[in-house]
Write an enzyme that holds these catalytic residues in place. Structure first.
Site, PDB file in Angstrom:
ATOM      1  N   ASN A 157       1.126  -1.160   0.235  1.00 47.76           N
ATOM      2  CA  ASN A 157       0.230  -0.585   0.589  1.00 47.76           C
ATOM      3  C   ASN A 157       0.949   0.404  -0.420  1.00 47.76           C
ATOM      4  O   ASN A 157       0.340   2.456  -0.370  1.00 47.76           O
ATOM      5  CB  ASN A 157      -0.813   0.143   1.318  1.00 47.76           C
ATOM      6  CG  ASN A 157      -0.438  -0.442   2.551  1.00 47.76           C
ATOM      7  OD1 ASN A 157       0.760  -0.564   2.635  1.00 47.76           O
ATOM      8  ND2 ASN A 157      -0.902   0.153   3.655  1.00 47.76           N
ATOM      9  N   LYS A 180      12.502  -7.903   1.438  1.00 50.35           N
ATOM     10  CA  LYS A 180      11.141  -9.072   0.877  1.00 50.35           C
ATOM     11  C   LYS A 180      10.328  -8.181   0.940  1.00 50.35           C
ATOM     12  O   LYS A 180       9.571  -8.151   1.539  1.00 50.35           O
ATOM     13  CB  LYS A 180      10.697 -10.145   1.352  1.00 50.35           C
ATOM     14  CG  LYS A 180       9.919 -10.907   0.807  1.00 50.35           C
ATOM     15  CD  LYS A 180       8.712 -11.062   0.516  1.00 50.35           C
ATOM     16  CE  LYS A 180       7.567 -11.605  -0.561  1.00 50.35           C
ATOM     17  NZ  LYS A 180       6.618 -11.352  -1.294  1.00 50.35           N
ATOM     18  N   ALA A 182       6.570  -6.458  -1.292  1.00 49.06           N
ATOM     19  CA  ALA A 182       5.125  -6.722  -1.523  1.00 49.06           C
ATOM     20  C   ALA A 182       4.905  -7.659  -3.041  1.00 49.06           C
ATOM     21  O   ALA A 182       5.584  -7.465  -3.777  1.00 49.06           O
ATOM     22  CB  ALA A 182       3.882  -6.092  -1.190  1.00 49.06           C
ATOM     23  N   GLU A 256       4.626  -3.620  12.751  1.00 45.02           N
ATOM     24  CA  GLU A 256       3.514  -2.322  11.967  1.00 45.02           C
ATOM     25  C   GLU A 256       3.029  -3.267  11.569  1.00 45.02           C
ATOM     26  O   GLU A 256       2.783  -3.454  10.218  1.00 45.02           O
ATOM     27  CB  GLU A 256       4.070  -1.790  11.640  1.00 45.02           C
ATOM     28  CG  GLU A 256       3.518  -0.484  11.513  1.00 45.02           C
ATOM     29  CD  GLU A 256       3.040   0.166  10.201  1.00 45.02           C
ATOM     30  OE1 GLU A 256       1.398  -0.552  11.233  1.00 45.02           O
ATOM     31  OE2 GLU A 256       3.051   0.608   9.003  1.00 45.02           O
ATOM     32  N   CYS A 290      -3.349   1.756   6.907  1.00 45.11           N
ATOM     33  CA  CYS A 290      -3.200   1.477   8.527  1.00 45.11           C
ATOM     34  C   CYS A 290      -3.690   2.340   9.573  1.00 45.11           C
ATOM     35  O   CYS A 290      -4.644   2.014  10.450  1.00 45.11           O
ATOM     36  CB  CYS A 290      -2.508   0.148   8.969  1.00 45.11           C
ATOM     37  SG  CYS A 290      -0.286   1.746   8.598  1.00 45.11           S
ATOM     38  N   GLU A 391     -11.466  -4.862   9.783  1.00 46.21           N
ATOM     39  CA  GLU A 391     -10.234  -4.019   9.087  1.00 46.21           C
ATOM     40  C   GLU A 391     -11.208  -3.717   8.289  1.00 46.21           C
ATOM     41  O   GLU A 391     -10.716  -4.291   7.419  1.00 46.21           O
ATOM     42  CB  GLU A 391      -8.992  -4.118   9.974  1.00 46.21           C
ATOM     43  CG  GLU A 391      -8.193  -2.963   8.459  1.00 46.21           C
ATOM     44  CD  GLU A 391      -6.277  -3.352   9.104  1.00 46.21           C
ATOM     45  OE1 GLU A 391      -6.141  -2.020   8.699  1.00 46.21           O
ATOM     46  OE2 GLU A 391      -6.356  -4.327   8.911  1.00 46.21           O
ATOM     47  N   GLU A 468       8.792   3.141  14.244  1.00 44.76           N
ATOM     48  CA  GLU A 468       9.285   3.679  13.501  1.00 44.76           C
ATOM     49  C   GLU A 468       9.401   5.172  12.892  1.00 44.76           C
ATOM     50  O   GLU A 468       8.126   5.404  13.012  1.00 44.76           O
ATOM     51  CB  GLU A 468       8.628   2.654  11.889  1.00 44.76           C
ATOM     52  CG  GLU A 468       8.841   1.022  12.435  1.00 44.76           C
ATOM     53  CD  GLU A 468       8.710   0.940  10.341  1.00 44.76           C
ATOM     54  OE1 GLU A 468       9.228  -0.376   9.814  1.00 44.76           O
ATOM     55  OE2 GLU A 468       7.553   0.872  10.104  1.00 44.76           O
TER      56      GLU A 468
END
Length: 487
Positions: A157, A180, A182, A256, A290, A391, A468
């Site tokens: 995203n 790695k 997405a 996260e 998120c 969600e 972060e």
């Protein structure tokens, strides 16, 4: 459009400074979510590719950890400079691969560069302290040292800024990394790594495995004794699995994860201003964020005015391909995401919610994609509806009234998640009192964007571990060593 990828787009695995195919020579397609068209291919790495990337990172660690803070800072500053020069090109690539409107993509690339700039400075602020001893003949000092090889797993995203939010502090601290990205957005990751390599990151310090087989790569990362730190952004379910596996070798972990943000509008707030703010943050990135508000609680005295204003604002949003002028809501990432929106809306309507705008798929003229969902407002939502506890991650706003402060705080906290929350009030006492009672890692008070590279980002409960950004962000990549000296 020229994409910022390697000369052979099938070579998207980076190991020890070299772009490679996967050992299996297999690839997977990369598509534009707005049209469904294939825009490229990526190497489909597996366990063996990941093991080779980890070995390269381990081999490069001592050399990179031995550089000075000023040397690492200079590399990150140069990466920021290059990224800002290429901002338009990177944003165009992001719009093609991820779907977000070009203006939002430009903002994200700027945000990604902010992390490079911030941690370029934080690299020079890593230090230790002198600690008093009870003994006259003893002195204590501490030093901060890099944790070692970092495994980073990033989401689709925010396919560039989430990379720099992890890789910049790792580089600043002196760590080496294996990324790695997405599977839905590997080309953005390739372009980002090319920026960092051009800025002077040495071979082996940054490595990357693109793959459609997340478990094969992730399991290799968490099982490797050479990896000492795992940083992950993604779903809570996957985060829990990775954290459990990482516990076997006592890796440092930062997560996260998901969110279910409450958005509370009190009686003393301006309902029109609050509704405008809710429309902006809820439909950012088509709701695929998120920190997007999932539950909007409005004091009953303002309820209808708020719903009417929100509906009016949402009805005016333009939906379409991200590169089209005036578009503010792009496609969802794939068909599965659209199906989830349909399921949540249907469930809410069957249980008594009131639809004021949207509520269904959209067809956009001239596009073959099937991933557009109309920006939606559901009023009179109740706790038993799916959207109240699951969600959403899409362009559906759920609104419900409340009467009492204690009642709304209890409802807001009634979730396993704890990432972001929003409060609209003109009363300072209410702002402080409610903020202290909300069990969330971040709270925006009359503010829909409580984020910055210079501020800590993260949640509590099922929304994650660690922070972060900010000065806290680099701590996740450093160990503290105590030295006792007899004098």
């Amino acid at each position: 459009m020229t994409l910022l990828v390697t000369k052979n787009p099938a070579r998207t695995i980076l190991i020890d400074g070299e772009w490679r195919e996967s050992l299996s020579h297999s690839t997977f397609p990369v598509t534009d979510p707005a049209t469904g068209a294939v825009i490229g291919r990526a190497s489909d790495g597996g366990a063996e590719d990941t093991a080779a990337a980890i070995a390269a990172a381990a081999a490069a660690f001592d050399s990179w950890a031995g550089t000075t803070a000023h040397q690492r800072s200079a590399v990150l500053a140069e990466a920021e400079r290059i990224m800002r020069i290429r901002q338009k090109e990177l944003a165009a690539l992001m719009t093609s691969e991820q779907g977000k409107p070009i203006k939002a993509a430009m903002n994200e690339v700027g945000y990604a560069a902010d992390f490079l700039a911030w941690f370029a400075e934080e690299a020079k602020r890593i230090g230790g302290v002198a600690v008093p001893s009870a003994r006259a003949d003893q002195r204590f000092i501490t030093m901060r040292q890099p944790v070692g090889v970092v495994a980073a797993i990033t989401p689709w995203n925010y396919p560039i800024s989430m990379l720099t939010r992890k890789l910049a502090p790792a580089l600043a601290a002196g760590c080496t990394s294996v990324l790695k990205p997405a599977a839905l957005t590997p080309l953005c990751a390739v372009a980002t790594m090319e920026v960092l390599l051009e800025a002077g990151v040495p071979a082996g310090v940054l490595n990357m495995v693109t793959s459609s087989r997340a478990a094969a790569v992730g399991d290799t990362m968490v099982e490797s004794p050479q990896v000492r730190k795992l940083t992950f952004t993604g779903s809570t379910a996957i985060g829990k699995q990775l954290a459990a596996k990482a516990a076997g070798s006592l890796k440092r972990v930062s997560m996260e994860l998901g969110g279910h943000a409450p958005f509370i509008v009190f009686a003393d707030a301006d309902p029109v201003r609050a509704a405008k703010g809710a429309a902006l943050v809820k439909f950012l990135n088509a709701g695929q964020a998120c920190i997007s508000p999932n539950r909007i609680y409005v004091h009953r005295s303002h309820y209808e005015k708020f719903v009417d204003t929100l509906t009016e604002r949402v009805r005016a949003l333009k939906v379409g391909a991200g590169e089209s002028p005036g578009v503010s809501v792009g496609p969802l990432i794939n068909e599965r995401a659209v199906t989830k929106m349909e399921s949540q809306v249907l469930d809410a309507l069957e249980k008594g919610a009131r639809l004021t705008v949207g509520g269904k798929r959209m067809e956009v003229d001239g596009l073959d994609g099937k991933t557009f969902f109309a920006p939606t407002v559901l009023a009179d939502v109740t706790p038993e509806m799916l959207i109240s506890y699951e969600e959403t991650f899409g362009p559906v706003a759920a609104v419900m009234p409340f009467d009492d402060e204690d009642e709304v705080i209890a409802k807001a906290n009634d979730t396993d998640y704890g990432l972001a929350a929003y409060v609209y009030t003109n009363d300072l006492s209410t702002a402080i009192r409610v903020t202290e009672k909300l069990r969330f890692g971040m709270v925006g008070v009359n503010d829909i964007n409580p984020t910055s590279a210079s501020a800590p980002f993260g949640g509590v409960k099922a929304s994650g571990l660690g922070r972060e950004g900010g000065y806290e962000g680099i701590d996740e990549y450093l160990d503290t060593k105590l030295i006792g000296i007899a004098v």
